[in-house]
Structure formats: structure tokens, C-alpha cells
Design an enzyme around this catalytic site. Structure first.
Site, PDB file in Angstrom:
ATOM      1  N   HIS A 297       0.855  -1.179   0.000  1.00 21.18           N
ATOM      2  CA  HIS A 297       0.000   0.000   0.000  1.00 21.18           C
ATOM      3  C   HIS A 297       0.898   1.239   0.000  1.00 21.18           C
ATOM      4  O   HIS A 297       2.027   1.197   0.521  1.00 21.18           O
ATOM      5  CB  HIS A 297      -0.882   0.029   1.244  1.00 21.18           C
ATOM      6  CG  HIS A 297      -1.959  -1.011   1.251  1.00 21.18           C
ATOM      7  ND1 HIS A 297      -3.077  -0.901   2.045  1.00 21.18           N
ATOM      8  CD2 HIS A 297      -2.097  -2.169   0.567  1.00 21.18           C
ATOM      9  CE1 HIS A 297      -3.858  -1.947   1.850  1.00 21.18           C
ATOM     10  NE2 HIS A 297      -3.286  -2.732   0.968  1.00 21.18           N
TER      11      HIS A 297
ATOM     12  N   GLU B  98       0.926   3.878   1.754  1.00 21.89           N
ATOM     13  CA  GLU B  98       1.361   4.319   3.080  1.00 21.89           C
ATOM     14  C   GLU B  98       2.541   3.506   3.593  1.00 21.89           C
ATOM     15  O   GLU B  98       3.528   4.048   4.094  1.00 21.89           O
ATOM     16  CB  GLU B  98       0.221   4.206   4.109  1.00 21.89           C
ATOM     17  CG  GLU B  98      -1.011   4.984   3.772  1.00 21.89           C
ATOM     18  CD  GLU B  98      -2.064   4.158   3.034  1.00 21.89           C
ATOM     19  OE1 GLU B  98      -1.720   3.488   2.017  1.00 21.89           O
ATOM     20  OE2 GLU B  98      -3.225   4.187   3.452  1.00 21.89           O
TER      21      GLU B  98
ATOM     22  N   CYS C  63      -6.231   1.964   5.786  1.00 21.87           N
ATOM     23  CA  CYS C  63      -6.860   0.724   6.254  1.00 21.87           C
ATOM     24  C   CYS C  63      -6.256   0.341   7.607  1.00 21.87           C
ATOM     25  O   CYS C  63      -5.377   1.033   8.124  1.00 21.87           O
ATOM     26  CB  CYS C  63      -6.618  -0.387   5.232  1.00 21.87           C
ATOM     27  SG  CYS C  63      -4.887  -0.900   5.122  1.00 21.87           S
TER      28      CYS C  63
ATOM     29  N   CYS D  42      -2.386  -0.099   7.428  1.00 20.69           N
ATOM     30  CA  CYS D  42      -1.647   1.155   7.273  1.00 20.69           C
ATOM     31  C   CYS D  42      -1.786   2.053   8.499  1.00 20.69           C
ATOM     32  O   CYS D  42      -0.831   2.724   8.894  1.00 20.69           O
ATOM     33  CB  CYS D  42      -2.108   1.871   6.011  1.00 20.69           C
ATOM     34  SG  CYS D  42      -1.695   0.926   4.522  1.00 20.69           S
TER      35      CYS D  42
END
Length: 145
Positions: A47, A49, A77, A80
């Protein structure tokens, strides 16, 4: 947020879900920027992040990102949000709300859980319209009619 949006657009152009993230040092200088890379990297943890936090930690030479700010186009999410807490970032800034999987105030609120030893400040809704538009456009082109 504009740099995070540019990362999101670039990710979308590569066929990734268009999410971008930036880590700023305590003075506001960019330490790292990334877009989603799950498809190309065949990595469920890639991801934006997580990638930006990893890169910022390499630049700083430590996993502790005290005083830093994580800026992301979509509400993080659970993974993250947890990574932001574990990295000890001072604040999380995000654009679009993720009502289906957001963990910074929507579905869950991982970063402000009083049971954790670190709770970043949160600023939500920054350029939310622009951030949402990038995601909506991406998914609109992929819907099966």
C-alpha cells in the site's frame, strides 16, 4: 496532499488502485512519496502508506518517525493505520474517507485507540473532493456493464 495526489494518479496509470502517500519530516520537507504497488509487486502489503513509511525510515536511518506527518489520499486501512502508529508518526492527514475499510475514524479508529501507547493527531478531509474524484474515475473505467 498535491504530491500524494500525483503519486495516486501515477499509480492509477500503472493499473494500481490510485492511492498516494507522502511522509514529511518535522519541518515539512518530503522524506518519501509512494503510490500503491500491489499488482506490479504481487505484494498485498504494498500500500502507498507502507511503502512511503518504509522509504522514510530508510532516509532517516531509523524506524521511529517521531514528529513526521503521513499524508495520504485515502483514509488508511487497518494495516496502514497500524503501521503509522508503530512508526510513531506525529500526525496522519488524509483526503477521501473510506467507509468500507477506513481505520482512521470511519469503520474503525485504530490510530486513536486509547489502549495503544502512541496516538497520532488526525486531520481528515484535506482535498477530499479531488482525492475521491481520482478513485471514482479509476473504478468507473473498470466497471463491467
Amino acid at each position: 496532499m498535491r504530491l500524494a495526489l500525483a503519486e495516486a494518479v501515477a499509480a492509477g496509470a500503472r493499473g494500481e488502485v490510485p492511492v498516494g502517500a507522502v511522509v514529511l519530516d518535522p519541518l515539512g520537507e518530503v522524506l518519501a512519496a509512494a503510490g500503491n504497488d500491489r499488482e506490479a509487486g504481487a505484494d498485498p502489503t504494498a500500500h502507498a502508506e507502507v511503502l512511503a513509511l518504509r522509504a522514510a525510515a530508510r532516509v532517516r536511518g531509523t524506524w521511529r518517525l517521531d514528529g513526521c506527518t503521513l499524508v495520504v489520499t485515502l483514509e488508511p486501512c487497518t494495516m496502514c493505520a497500524g503501521a503509522a502508529v508503530l512508526a510513531r508518526v506525529a500526525r496522519v492527514v488524509y483526503g477521501a474517507v473510506d467507509e468500507k475499510g477506513g481505520a482512521v475514524g470511519s469503520l474503525w479508529d485504530v490510530v486513536r485507540d486509547r489502549r495503544l501507547n502512541h496516538r497520532p493527531e488526525v486531520l481528515m478531509g484535506v482535498m477530499a473532493g479531488e482525492c475521491s474524484a481520482v478513485l471514482k474515475e479509476f473504478f468507473a473505467t473498470r466497471r463491467i456493464r
